[in-house]
Enzyme design. Sequence first.
Site, PDB file in Angstrom:
ATOM      1  N   GLY A 148      -8.502   3.555   2.402  1.00 41.10           N
ATOM      2  CA  GLY A 148      -7.081   3.888   2.463  1.00 41.10           C
ATOM      3  C   GLY A 148      -6.142   2.729   2.194  1.00 41.10           C
ATOM      4  O   GLY A 148      -4.922   2.876   2.332  1.00 41.10           O
ATOM      5  N   GLN A 149      -6.671   1.563   1.814  1.00 39.77           N
ATOM      6  CA  GLN A 149      -5.757   0.461   1.506  1.00 39.77           C
ATOM      7  C   GLN A 149      -4.966   0.792   0.242  1.00 39.77           C
ATOM      8  O   GLN A 149      -5.550   1.192  -0.782  1.00 39.77           O
ATOM      9  CB  GLN A 149      -6.521  -0.858   1.309  1.00 39.77           C
ATOM     10  CG  GLN A 149      -5.586  -2.043   1.109  1.00 39.77           C
ATOM     11  CD  GLN A 149      -6.322  -3.382   1.021  1.00 39.77           C
ATOM     12  OE1 GLN A 149      -7.550  -3.431   1.015  1.00 39.77           O
ATOM     13  NE2 GLN A 149      -5.556  -4.461   0.939  1.00 39.77           N
ATOM     14  N   HIS A 169      -2.899  -7.274   5.165  1.00 36.51           N
ATOM     15  CA  HIS A 169      -1.946  -6.944   6.231  1.00 36.51           C
ATOM     16  C   HIS A 169      -2.689  -6.240   7.354  1.00 36.51           C
ATOM     17  O   HIS A 169      -3.726  -5.609   7.121  1.00 36.51           O
ATOM     18  CB  HIS A 169      -0.821  -6.039   5.717  1.00 36.51           C
ATOM     19  CG  HIS A 169      -1.312  -4.788   5.055  1.00 36.51           C
ATOM     20  ND1 HIS A 169      -1.794  -4.773   3.762  1.00 36.51           N
ATOM     21  CD2 HIS A 169      -1.429  -3.512   5.510  1.00 36.51           C
ATOM     22  CE1 HIS A 169      -2.164  -3.545   3.434  1.00 36.51           C
ATOM     23  NE2 HIS A 169      -1.965  -2.758   4.479  1.00 36.51           N
ATOM     24  N   ASN A 180      -6.874  -1.689   6.983  1.00 35.44           N
ATOM     25  CA  ASN A 180      -7.549  -0.893   5.952  1.00 35.44           C
ATOM     26  C   ASN A 180      -8.028  -1.849   4.868  1.00 35.44           C
ATOM     27  O   ASN A 180      -7.262  -2.712   4.407  1.00 35.44           O
ATOM     28  CB  ASN A 180      -6.585   0.135   5.366  1.00 35.44           C
ATOM     29  CG  ASN A 180      -6.146   1.162   6.383  1.00 35.44           C
ATOM     30  OD1 ASN A 180      -6.931   1.557   7.238  1.00 35.44           O
ATOM     31  ND2 ASN A 180      -4.899   1.583   6.313  1.00 35.44           N
TER      32      ASN A 180
HETATM   33  P1  5GP Z   1      -2.329   0.322   3.596  1.00 33.92           P
HETATM   34  O1  5GP Z   1      -2.376   1.756   3.174  1.00 33.92           O
HETATM   35  O2  5GP Z   1      -2.479  -0.596   2.414  1.00 33.92           O
HETATM   36  O3  5GP Z   1      -3.210  -0.048   4.745  1.00 33.92           O
HETATM   37  O4  5GP Z   1      -0.868   0.100   4.161  1.00 33.92           O
HETATM   38  C1  5GP Z   1       0.238  -0.054   3.363  1.00 33.92           C
HETATM   39  C2  5GP Z   1       1.424   0.379   4.171  1.00 33.92           C
HETATM   40  O5  5GP Z   1       2.582  -0.154   3.557  1.00 33.92           O
HETATM   41  C3  5GP Z   1       1.636   1.899   4.237  1.00 33.92           C
HETATM   42  O6  5GP Z   1       1.512   2.316   5.585  1.00 33.92           O
HETATM   43  C4  5GP Z   1       3.049   2.108   3.689  1.00 33.92           C
HETATM   44  O7  5GP Z   1       3.795   3.032   4.441  1.00 33.92           O
HETATM   45  C5  5GP Z   1       3.649   0.708   3.764  1.00 33.92           C
HETATM   46  N1  5GP Z   1       4.620   0.436   2.722  1.00 33.92           N
HETATM   47  C6  5GP Z   1       4.487   0.702   1.383  1.00 33.92           C
HETATM   48  N2  5GP Z   1       5.571   0.294   0.720  1.00 33.92           N
HETATM   49  C7  5GP Z   1       6.409  -0.271   1.644  1.00 33.92           C
HETATM   50  C8  5GP Z   1       7.697  -0.867   1.546  1.00 33.92           C
HETATM   51  O8  5GP Z   1       8.309  -0.984   0.487  1.00 33.92           O
HETATM   52  N3  5GP Z   1       8.246  -1.331   2.697  1.00 33.92           N
HETATM   53  C9  5GP Z   1       7.612  -1.215   3.898  1.00 33.92           C
HETATM   54  N4  5GP Z   1       8.258  -1.692   4.968  1.00 33.92           N
HETATM   55  N5  5GP Z   1       6.379  -0.651   4.032  1.00 33.92           N
HETATM   56  C10 5GP Z   1       5.798  -0.175   2.903  1.00 33.92           C
END
Ligand code: 5GP
Length: 115
Positions: free
Chosen positions: A95-96, A102, A89
């Site tokens: 949705g990031q 990552h 994302n």
């Molecule tokens: P994004 O929405 O930025 O693509 O993905 C971020 C991801 O990080 C989300 O799917 C969310 O569930 C995960 N996430 C957020 N905080 C934490 C955390 O403290 N530990 C872990 N293991 N994952 C997290």
Amino acid sequence: MYDNNNIFAKIIRGDAPSRKIYEDDFALAFDNIAPRAKTHVLVVPKGEYTDIYDFTANAPADLQIGFWGAVRKTVDTLGLGNNFRIVANTGPGAGQSVFHFHVHVMSDEKFKSDF
Ligand code: 5GP
């Protein structure tokens, strides 16, 4: 602008917990705290890049190569073979929510029917 207080920077530093799947000099892979698939792992490079656009423009070649190698080793560690999905994302509109680059590595038999 990269903020080194984001949650993934804290996890890499060991200031926040995670369930580690794979780690090397280039990257750390750990379980997503809120999985959206049967297997849902996040792989983060050990460097300060906000997203894939920043990473591919600004990370040194050895880190870029090492990161994708670590993604492959994560897939192998999980035993996913050729049955997985990778998502990056990029930007709030997509949705990031964590602004440390990552990729999501996900696998679930339900994927067969949703594209
Ligand atoms: P994004 O929405 O930025 O693509 O993905 C971020 C991801 O990080 C989300 O799917 C969310 O569930 C995960 N996430 C957020 N905080 C934490 C955390 O403290 N530990 C872990 N293991 N994952 C997290």
